[in-house]
Scaffold this motif. Structure first.
Motif: not given
Length: 274
Positions: A227-228, A232, A257
């Motif tokens: 998710t980060i 980003a 992802t």
């Protein structure tokens, strides 16, 4: 006989038909299965209305794609083929099933970014096959994914990795689409539009349910890191898209992802062994 009011709530049968149509739209976009298109409504207006809702079911279709890849991996391993042969075979079969729709989007975005600064292409979709940069990015991504799959020790782990990576990487597409909003000049964005908040929650909940049911205690770090990366990339790429999403951007987020989720599962396996 009195006339029905103008806004009659849909019947249960109509709701079920709408649900199946939403799932069919998701399957038609994410795979190349020809028979599913028979479930789509003939009206283009009806298809457009249900397309944004179909993003809800992207995680489910992604999990099924991962399940298919896991089955190929298990069959090839059962035949005694080594991991460095099984992993590329698995990815090739998955590319056949999906028609490389996400990889094509990644190539388009990389091609676009390779032209900055300079003239901004009006149609990113048509850029996807023009330059070598996008092809290199896709090949590098496939090589890393193949290496990750070959590193996983058992077929059960490969099953889990492909299902979770496929589901969660497509679950994040709905919130990104809702956050950025569609680019009116892009065919993909114009069709899928901006999903509602309820549909975003449903997509994330479905992705979480699938991921937790497969990975359980190791689910958190995997989907957290993935998710980060998705956030980003959305923040960085939106600078070049006037804070709007299009097909190449959303498909690129899916690819990175998924790659992050696979690498995190490899890392978690290494930690468990040590």
């Amino acid at each position: 006989m009195s006339e029905l009011p103008p806004d009659v709530p849909p019947s249960r049968a109509e709701r079920h038909a709408s649900l199946w149509t939403e799932c069919a739209i998701a399957i038609v976009y994410l795979t190349r299965l020809p028979f599913v298109s028979r479930l789509l409504p003939e009206s283009e207006e009806e298809r457009s209305k249900l397309s944004a809702r179909s993003l809800t079911w992207f995680p489910l279709v992604g999990a099924l794609i991962g399940l298919f890849g896991g089955a190929v991996d298990a069959l090839a391993s059962f035949m005694g083929l080594p991991p460095y042969v099984v992993a590329p075979m698995t990815l090739i079969c998955m590319l056949w099933l999906t028609g490389a729709v996400h990889e094509n989007g990644l190539a388009g975005l990389v091609n676009y970014l390779s032209r900055l600064p300079g003239a901004v292409p009006k149609d990113l979709v048509n850029e996807s096959q023009n330059l070598a940069y996008g092809n290199i990015a896709v090949l590098m991504g496939l090589a890393i994914r193949a290496a990750a799959l070959a590193t996983l020790s058992e077929s059960e782990t490969v099953f889990a990795a492909l299902i979770v990576a496929g589901a969660w990487s497509r679950a994040v597409m709905a919130p990104v689409a809702a956050w950025l909003g569609p680019d009116p000049n892009d065919a993909f964005a114009a069709r899928f539009g901006r999903p509602s908040g309820l549909r975003v929650v449903m997509s994330l909940a479905l992705g979480l349910m699938i991921s937790f049911s497969v990975l359980q205690s190791t689910c958190g770090p995997v989907i957290g890191a993935a998710t980060i990366v998705a956030l980003a990339l959305a923040l960085a790429a939106s600078r070049f898209q006037s804070h709007r999403y299009n097909g190449p951007l959303l498909n690129s987020i899916q690819q990175l992802t998924e790659l992050t989720a696979l690498l995190m599962i490899v890392i978690m396996q290494g930690i468990a062994v040590n």
